[in-house]
Enzyme design. Structure first.
Site, PDB file in Angstrom:
ATOM      1  N   CYS A  98     -32.286   9.606   7.491  1.00 10.75           N
ATOM      2  CA  CYS A  98     -33.261  10.598   7.050  1.00 10.75           C
ATOM      3  C   CYS A  98     -34.188  10.903   8.225  1.00 10.75           C
ATOM      4  O   CYS A  98     -34.654   9.994   8.910  1.00 10.75           O
ATOM      5  CB  CYS A  98     -34.048  10.010   5.883  1.00 10.75           C
ATOM      6  N   CYS A 124     -41.374  10.451   4.427  1.00 10.00           N
ATOM      7  CA  CYS A 124     -40.381  10.018   3.432  1.00 10.00           C
ATOM      8  C   CYS A 124     -40.927   8.808   2.678  1.00 10.00           C
ATOM      9  O   CYS A 124     -41.170   7.756   3.271  1.00 10.00           O
ATOM     10  CB  CYS A 124     -39.067   9.663   4.114  1.00 10.00           C
ATOM     11  N   LYS A 146     -13.024 -24.534   5.469  1.00 12.13           N
ATOM     12  CA  LYS A 146     -13.862 -23.553   4.771  1.00 12.13           C
ATOM     13  C   LYS A 146     -13.085 -22.856   3.651  1.00 12.13           C
ATOM     14  O   LYS A 146     -11.884 -22.630   3.772  1.00 12.13           O
ATOM     15  CB  LYS A 146     -14.339 -22.486   5.754  1.00 12.13           C
ATOM     16  N   ASP A 182     -23.551 -26.559   0.337  1.00  7.58           N
ATOM     17  CA  ASP A 182     -24.193 -25.472   1.070  1.00  7.58           C
ATOM     18  C   ASP A 182     -25.713 -25.552   0.883  1.00  7.58           C
ATOM     19  O   ASP A 182     -26.297 -24.895   0.027  1.00  7.58           O
ATOM     20  CB  ASP A 182     -23.646 -24.136   0.538  1.00  7.58           C
ATOM     21  N   GLU A 231     -14.476 -34.531   1.059  1.00 10.52           N
ATOM     22  CA  GLU A 231     -15.680 -34.397   0.227  1.00 10.52           C
ATOM     23  C   GLU A 231     -16.168 -32.962   0.272  1.00 10.52           C
ATOM     24  O   GLU A 231     -15.997 -32.288   1.290  1.00 10.52           O
ATOM     25  CB  GLU A 231     -16.772 -35.358   0.715  1.00 10.52           C
ATOM     26  N   CYS A 281     -36.628  12.340  -0.016  1.00 11.09           N
ATOM     27  CA  CYS A 281     -37.630  13.318   0.426  1.00 11.09           C
ATOM     28  C   CYS A 281     -37.020  14.675   0.758  1.00 11.09           C
ATOM     29  O   CYS A 281     -37.742  15.610   1.081  1.00 11.09           O
ATOM     30  CB  CYS A 281     -38.431  12.789   1.621  1.00 11.09           C
ATOM     31  N   CYS A 339     -31.798  13.656   2.603  1.00 11.22           N
ATOM     32  CA  CYS A 339     -32.332  12.403   2.084  1.00 11.22           C
ATOM     33  C   CYS A 339     -32.576  12.542   0.586  1.00 11.22           C
ATOM     34  O   CYS A 339     -33.265  13.464   0.155  1.00 11.22           O
ATOM     35  CB  CYS A 339     -33.638  12.072   2.804  1.00 11.22           C
ATOM     36  N   LYS A 360     -18.201 -29.679   0.898  1.00 11.30           N
ATOM     37  CA  LYS A 360     -19.214 -29.321   1.891  1.00 11.30           C
ATOM     38  C   LYS A 360     -20.320 -28.593   1.135  1.00 11.30           C
ATOM     39  O   LYS A 360     -20.149 -27.454   0.682  1.00 11.30           O
ATOM     40  CB  LYS A 360     -18.610 -28.423   2.972  1.00 11.30           C
ATOM     41  N   TYR A 366     -24.230 -38.274   2.385  1.00 12.45           N
ATOM     42  CA  TYR A 366     -22.836 -38.320   2.837  1.00 12.45           C
ATOM     43  C   TYR A 366     -22.654 -38.881   4.256  1.00 12.45           C
ATOM     44  O   TYR A 366     -21.544 -38.995   4.736  1.00 12.45           O
ATOM     45  CB  TYR A 366     -22.170 -36.948   2.743  1.00 12.45           C
TER      46      TYR A 366
HETATM   47  S1  IVH Z   1     -20.831 -34.544   7.826  1.00 10.79           S
HETATM   48  C1  IVH Z   1     -21.297 -35.548  12.265  1.00 10.79           C
HETATM   49  N1  IVH Z   1     -20.421 -34.038   5.285  1.00 10.79           N
HETATM   50  O1  IVH Z   1     -22.397 -29.137   7.024  1.00 10.79           O
HETATM   51  C2  IVH Z   1     -21.011 -34.772  11.026  1.00 10.79           C
HETATM   52  N2  IVH Z   1     -21.708 -32.474   6.525  1.00 10.79           N
HETATM   53  O2  IVH Z   1     -21.410 -27.604   9.314  1.00 10.79           O
HETATM   54  C3  IVH Z   1     -22.149 -34.689  10.102  1.00 10.79           C
HETATM   55  N3  IVH Z   1     -22.565 -30.620   5.176  1.00 10.79           N
HETATM   56  O3  IVH Z   1     -24.821 -30.187   9.314  1.00 10.79           O
HETATM   57  C4  IVH Z   1     -21.942 -33.823   8.949  1.00 10.79           C
HETATM   58  N4  IVH Z   1     -21.722 -31.259   3.250  1.00 10.79           N
HETATM   59  O4  IVH Z   1     -25.511 -29.862   6.847  1.00 10.79           O
HETATM   60  C5  IVH Z   1     -20.988 -33.612   6.426  1.00 10.79           C
HETATM   61  N5  IVH Z   1     -20.022 -33.771   3.018  1.00 10.79           N
HETATM   62  C6  IVH Z   1     -20.580 -33.345   4.142  1.00 10.79           C
HETATM   63  C7  IVH Z   1     -21.338 -32.165   4.190  1.00 10.79           C
HETATM   64  C8  IVH Z   1     -21.883 -31.753   5.408  1.00 10.79           C
HETATM   65  C9  IVH Z   1     -22.457 -30.344   3.864  1.00 10.79           C
HETATM   66  C10 IVH Z   1     -23.297 -29.777   6.149  1.00 10.79           C
HETATM   67  C11 IVH Z   1     -24.264 -30.510   7.018  1.00 10.79           C
HETATM   68  C12 IVH Z   1     -23.783 -30.289   8.415  1.00 10.79           C
HETATM   69  C13 IVH Z   1     -23.021 -29.020   8.270  1.00 10.79           C
HETATM   70  C14 IVH Z   1     -22.000 -28.843   9.374  1.00 10.79           C
END
Ligand code: IVH
Length: 706
Positions: free
Chosen positions: A447, A453, A324, A130, A126, A432, A429, A128, A236
């Site tokens: 500077c 400045c 990542k 942000d 799934e 100034c 600089c 991740k 999630y």
């Molecule tokens: S599972 C025990 N699923 O990533 C594990 N986390 O780096 C619980 N996050 O604290 C997290 N999307 O804020 C999970 N599909 C996803 C996620 C996710 C974003 C974030 C979450 C977590 C952090 C960990």
């Protein structure tokens, strides 16, 4: 920079210093990110610091600090919110950076469970998201509270704010009696851009990325503000449940969707690493068109019984990993290089680029770090990019790691224009005209104009009103520039006399573009709100080089009051003697920071400016715990060796709550060494210095009953 010393070459002393430095940097970055919603470094830089810290700890386990960043998740709860203890801890995830790490993850899991390579084992993959994680507790289907992650154990109570988010149902049918749903609060790119434009117009601080905008919007003390911000939520995961949602991860996500939660449509069931990586690639391709930030793909063992068997390490589950994404890259043309002068006089080169889309965001500026970086050298003078320099007119590669400032990674020499010339970094600089000099060992040219400045003055003022410092509503970068340009404010103290000076001048302000009577009065009221202010914010607001947010808190907690701080700094300026030693005894304060601090107060112009500011303020003392019964109050304690009854983090926070100072290394100032098995050089040094040494049981006897 020590960062460049290879870990295998570090001596024990260097490793101790380096761990202290990394701990300071990581704590400060954590606090900027989590508590103040104003990140100072990129995610990639943060990951690199943590990785380096971990590698040094693995090589020198006995040097692991009591406050090791390895043991921490996030940051402590910010003031102003109630606390909620999580029924089930909110954890973070381990990372995978390449395909091999994903295969290793599967191999590790099979080994742990005793499954051979032919045994079927499915995972969910799934995106991740942000944003920031949120835990929602439902009792008999009704939302009863919502908490941020905080330090993983205790979060902030943001219930009223969460109720304003339309993706979060208030009532859920057919839910278990107790049900905690966890997920991510985030903001779309479009909403983020609209919010920032509106903030800028109003003179409010802008956010550096959608994640910080989401965090800043959720963590508002006034739910009406949260309501006006377009936040979204993906579910999630879960915490406490009185009955399981399903037997599988994928099933549980389906159940959450049925109950009315938003779940991510790119979630997929995969039968092993090959399929996981395939889905990762397809999400990576879709990434720039999603309209919201994701920074990787999370893989989770699908069978929940297996998840239970796999369990957790100290801060991460064994059954999940975050794969990542690498930084997003694009090529474009470097149109010019501007030099910006910062608050401490640093001359920073900024690349002005032909606008290019990098991961869904249009980028037209990027940092070039410093003059060596442009010339193709690292901070030790060794070549980077195989020595290729960067010139105006070049084709350059820009990257963005879902973070604060885009950077230039590389240059294409084949496309270099024939008439191009090497960049001539200014030695004066640009603002100034004062000489700009580079101290030995410093990568940055600065500077020397100080308060004469204008650029330094404006940057200091912007820092002063910023979120982590005085946080004055209605006064953002734009307003500071306008007021400074018009000659209304030259130093922080001037902000507090604005209302008086503009008694009649309010008319003048009213006639300026963007200001009406209401907004001007609101600004003056917001300024008045900050006349009473906490000590740490005052210290941070002064904008002294090397004295960041975390250091300001340390100084505030150590000295307690403004008068104690200033009366200690004067004798400390001798740079020797009791007051100087006392300053250096603060864990996290080194010679560089201490020197910079005393130098600021020694400079007559700066000192006078600080005095003028303080005359307008009521500075609230730092609140220190009541330690009247504590045998260790005021004592400096060092923990070393391995501890069996408590973690290092627990030992430190317990000692501090009893009024002790916890230091990372043994010195003449140390009163007590608590040494577990395997204690090495520190125990030896303590013996040489005749310092009391006890073991862990002795420590518990000492603090017995407290
Ligand atoms: S599972 C025990 N699923 O990533 C594990 N986390 O780096 C619980 N996050 O604290 C997290 N999307 O804020 C999970 N599909 C996803 C996620 C996710 C974003 C974030 C979450 C977590 C952090 C960990």
């Amino acid at each position: 920079m020590t960062q460049d010393i290879s870990i295998s070459e570090l001596s024990e002393d260097e490793a101790t210093t380096e761990l202290a430095r990394l701990s300071g940097l990581i704590t400060s970055a954590n606090s900027a990110y989590h508590t103040k919603d104003a990140p100072e470094i990129s995610d990639a830089e943060f990951d690199a610091l943590k990785r380096r810290n971990l590698e040094i700890e693995e090589k020198f386990p006995h040097l692991k600090r009591a406050d090791s960043p390895t043991e921490q998740i996030g940051a402590s709860v910010a003031e102003g919110f109630g606390k909620i203890q999580h029924a089930v801890r909110m954890l973070s995830l381990g990372n995978a950076f390449d395909d091999q790490d994903v295969t290793d993850f599967d191999t590790r899991i099979r080994k742990y469970l005793g499954l051979d390579a032919t045994h079927p084992l499915s995972y969910t993959a799934e995106p991740k998201i942000d944003g920031l994680s949120l835990s929602l507790r439902y009792e008999r289907g009704r939302l009863v509270h919502a908490a941020t992650r905080g330090d993983g154990t205790t979060g902030e109570n943001v219930t009223e704010n969460a109720r304003t988010i339309s993706d979060i149902p208030q009532l859920v049918e057919n839910a278990p009696d107790v049900m905690e749903i966890r997920g991510e609060v985030y903001m779309s790119h479009a909403d983020f851009q609209a919010l920032n434009s509106a903030q800028e117009k109003k003179g409010d601080k802008t956010f550096s990325n959608p994640r910080n905008a989401a965090a800043g919007s959720l963590r508002q003390l006034d739910p009406e503000i949260t309501k006006s911000r377009p936040l979204k939520f993906f579910a999630y995961a879960w915490g406490e449940l009185s009955a399981p949602l399903s037997g599988t991860q994928f099933g549980a996500i389906g159940r959450m969707a049925q109950m009315g939660f938003s779940t991510n449509p790119l979630t997929q069931l995969c039968d092993g690493p090959t399929e996981l990586i395939k889905h990762y690639r397809s999400i990576e391709t879709a990434r720039s068109d999603l309209g919201y930030d994701i920074d990787g793909v999370v893989y989770k063992v699908d069978d929940l019984n297996l998840q239970t068997r796999l369990g957790f390490r100290s801060t991460t589950p064994r059954w999940a990993i975050a794969h990542k994404f690498p930084a997003e890259l694009a090529w474009t043309i470097l149109e010019s290089i501007d030099i910006q002068v910062g608050r401490t006089g640093a001359l920073s080169p900024v690349a002005r680029l032909k606008p290019v889309t990098v991961g869904g965001v249009v980028v037209s500026n990027a940092t070039l770090h410093n003059e060596d970086y442009i010339a193709g050298l690292d901070s030790n003078g060794a070549p980077i990019r195989e020595g290729r320099d960067i010139r105006v007119g070049d084709h350059v590669q820009v990257y963005r790691a879902g973070d604060v400032i885009p950077k230039i990674a590389d240059v294409d020499l084949k496309k270099r224009p024939e008439n191009s010339v090497a960049f001539d970094f200014p030695t004066r600089c640009p603002e100034c005209g004062s000489p700009a000099i580079r101290d030995e060992g410093d990568a940055v040219r600065r500077c020397t104009g100080g308060l004469i400045c204008p650029a330094q003055t404006v940057e200091k003022l912007k820092h002063f009103v910023s979120r982590g410092a005085f946080d004055i509503d209605g006064m953002g970068a734009k307003q500071v520039e306008q007021f400074h340009h018009d000659g209304w404010i030259k130093e922080p103290a001037d902000i507090f006399t604005l209302r008086d000076r503009f008694g009649q001048g309010l008319q003048q302000l009213k006639n300026r573009e963007g200001w009406g009577e209401k907004s001007a009065t609101a600004l003056f009221d917001a300024i008045d709100d900050r006349r009473k202010i906490d000590l740490d914010r005052v210290i941070f607001g002064l904008g002294i080089r090397h004295v960041g947010a975390a250091a300001s808190t340390l100084l505030a907690n150590h000295y307690g009051s403004w008068s104690a701080l200033t009366s200690a700094i004067e004798p400390a300026s001798a740079r020797e003697g009791a007051a100087w030693d006392d300053l250096l005894s603060i864990d996290g304060v080194g010679t560089v920071m201490a020197t910079s601090l005393v130098a600021a107060f020694e400079n007559p112009l700066e000192a006078a400016s600080i005095d003028r500011l303080v005359s307008h303020l009521t500075i609230v003392d730092a609140v220190l715990p009541d330690t009247s019964d504590s045998p260790v109050a005021g004592k400096t304690v060092v923990f070393t060796g391995s501890l069996e009854r408590m973690t290092r983090a627990e030992a430190k926070s317990r000692a501090e709550s009893l009024g002790a100072k916890v230091a990372g290394s043994v010195s003449k100032k140390t009163d007590l060494l608590v040494a577990g098995p395997g204690a090495g050089s520190k125990a030896k040094k303590a013996a040489e210095l005749g310092i009391d040494t006890i073991d862990e049981d002795g420590w518990f006897d000492l603090i017995d009953g407290l």
